[in-house]
Design an enzyme around this catalytic site. Sequence first.
Site, mmCIF file in Angstrom:
data_model
loop_
_atom_site.group_PDB
_atom_site.id
_atom_site.type_symbol
_atom_site.label_atom_id
_atom_site.label_comp_id
_atom_site.label_asym_id
_atom_site.label_seq_id
_atom_site.Cartn_x
_atom_site.Cartn_y
_atom_site.Cartn_z
ATOM 1 N N PRO A 192 0.827 -1.206 0.000
ATOM 2 C CA PRO A 192 0.000 0.000 0.000
ATOM 3 C C PRO A 192 0.865 1.262 0.000
ATOM 4 C CG PRO A 192 0.088 -0.946 2.206
ATOM 5 C CD PRO A 192 0.862 -1.880 1.312
ATOM 6 N N GLY A 193 0.467 2.232 -0.783
ATOM 7 C CA GLY A 193 1.151 3.522 -0.776
ATOM 8 C C GLY A 193 0.186 4.602 -0.332
ATOM 9 N N CYS A 218 4.014 29.732 -15.052
ATOM 10 C CA CYS A 218 3.654 30.275 -16.362
ATOM 11 C C CYS A 218 3.184 29.169 -17.295
ATOM 12 C CB CYS A 218 4.830 31.024 -16.941
ATOM 13 S SG CYS A 218 5.290 32.389 -15.886
ATOM 14 N N TYR A 274 1.850 11.066 -3.271
ATOM 15 C CA TYR A 274 2.110 11.557 -4.629
ATOM 16 C C TYR A 274 2.003 13.077 -4.707
ATOM 17 C CZ TYR A 274 1.409 6.576 -5.291
ATOM 18 O OH TYR A 274 1.488 5.208 -5.167
HETATM 19 N N1 LLP Z 1 3.071 -1.414 -6.013
HETATM 20 C C1 LLP Z 1 3.425 -1.087 -7.271
HETATM 21 C C2 LLP Z 1 4.167 -2.062 -8.088
HETATM 22 C C3 LLP Z 1 3.067 0.170 -7.787
HETATM 23 O O1 LLP Z 1 3.399 0.488 -9.031
HETATM 24 C C4 LLP Z 1 2.346 1.091 -6.980
HETATM 25 C C5 LLP Z 1 1.980 2.407 -7.458
HETATM 26 C C6 LLP Z 1 2.024 0.701 -5.654
HETATM 27 C C7 LLP Z 1 2.393 -0.568 -5.216
HETATM 28 C C8 LLP Z 1 1.292 1.586 -4.714
HETATM 29 O O2 LLP Z 1 0.006 1.860 -5.150
HETATM 30 P P1 LLP Z 1 -1.010 2.664 -4.204
HETATM 31 O O3 LLP Z 1 -1.323 1.782 -3.030
HETATM 32 O O4 LLP Z 1 -0.356 3.929 -3.811
HETATM 33 O O5 LLP Z 1 -2.182 2.900 -5.091
HETATM 34 N N2 LLP Z 1 1.131 9.197 -9.162
HETATM 35 C C9 LLP Z 1 -0.168 8.561 -9.222
HETATM 36 C C10 LLP Z 1 -0.136 7.169 -8.649
HETATM 37 C C11 LLP Z 1 0.886 6.266 -9.308
HETATM 38 C C12 LLP Z 1 0.968 4.910 -8.664
HETATM 39 C C13 LLP Z 1 2.113 4.141 -9.180
HETATM 40 N N3 LLP Z 1 2.284 2.838 -8.639
HETATM 41 C C14 LLP Z 1 -1.177 9.443 -8.504
HETATM 42 O O6 LLP Z 1 -0.803 10.518 -8.049
HETATM 43 O O7 LLP Z 1 -2.354 9.099 -8.422
#
Ligand code: LLP
Length: 424
Positions: A272-273, A342, A371
């Site tokens: 989880p991120g 800009c 993010y």
């Molecule tokens: N594991 C892998 C292999 C991933 O590529 C990602 C996120 C995660 C875990 C974590 O995912 P989460 O639990 O955070 O959904 N910048 C974008 C999100 C890009 C996510 C990339 N990979 C945003 O601001 O929405």
Amino acid sequence: MRPFDYIDGSLSAGQVPLADIAAEVGTPAYVYSADAIEAAYREFETVLAPARICYAMKANGNLAVLRLLAGLGAGADVVSEGELRRALAAGIAPEKIVFSGVGKTDAEIEAALRDGILQINVESVPEVRSLSRIAAGLGRTASVAVRINPDVDAGTLDQISTGRKTDKFGVAWTEAPALFREAAGLPGLSMDGIAVHIGSQLGDLEPYRRAFRRVAELVRTLRADGARIRRLDLGGGFGIRYRDEIPLPLAGYARVVQEEVGGLGCEIVVEPGRRLVGPAGLLLASVVAVKETPARRFVIVDAGMNDLVRPMMYGAWHDILPLDAPPAGADYRPADVVGPVCETTDKFADRRLLPPLEAGDLIAFCEAGAYGAVMSSTYNGRPLVPEVLVRGNGFDVVRARPTFEESLALERLPDWLSGPGGQG
Ligand code: LLP
């Protein structure tokens, strides 16, 4: 518990009025709630036990945030040597680190092997071959998971979907058995697992179910072929509320995991991120000016797309709250909330209903802990903004705002330009 709420009319993190933080560190500034991060981690730990939680640190790589999560027992999912170094510096043990990513360089693979991390997730046949060559050269055995592409649409934003067959990620699930057969004959590899991650900000359990079912089918096929699969890395993607979404139900997710892959006897890893840090953070900004044109009311703030790019990059919604609670009956009118960069696209919100605002007022962009800071840049010569961690009644600056001198310090003039007036 809501990480940020109004206390006596003043938006606060726990007991700390955010205006106090703005007064001390200035704006723009990111503010994170340690209590909220801890609560989010505990929820994962409780609901998903005994799964291993490897925090996807791409969401927020601040050292203090990492140290906090390390102290709670989290591992890390890293996608570069930079993240690997940062995770280790924060005190996350190598045996709790998985290395994901579609384009690891040989140098990065070597660093991961030397550090003895838990697992390397490979995403292609050439990568497996490189990994074998490098591991054998170092006399090491890499614990490998193959990230499969299950060809499942996660039903989230196009830009953050990763599991469709046209996306760059993973090995087509149909081709995984051939890869495992080849890898069985290569030195330096212990082919231990399958990884899958179909996208981010998922609100629905069904795509997970489809992906996990495919993983389970594959595990059975691979085992019949003689492979010894003992770990499943189920990725991240757990959706949060930005506007009116219902956060992905974690208990429901745990049930889906149990139903689809629970019987395989594998160790489960989740990454989880966003869910751990997103709701726990916000971006503070000051109103620089309000400009009424014949067409629009522009609220111009001191944060820009270089500080928080999600609205411009994905059309993402972030709630915008004034730090001073608007009086009852305040006149909410549409406003375009824009930054100073800009670029026409430097717009956080289009015709957002907001109460009256004037120069000097403070606002917060909500759910910006994931993010946000990690995706910031110095475009338009704007220094990266500070980060503040609130805990209980106190707060600390956990990344300082660089000075302009520090921003220049990495750059060098070639001799032929270094004389007076620029032409040596
Ligand atoms: N594991 C892998 C292999 C991933 O590529 C990602 C996120 C995660 C875990 C974590 O995912 P989460 O639990 O955070 O959904 N910048 C974008 C999100 C890009 C996510 C990339 N990979 C945003 O601001 O929405």
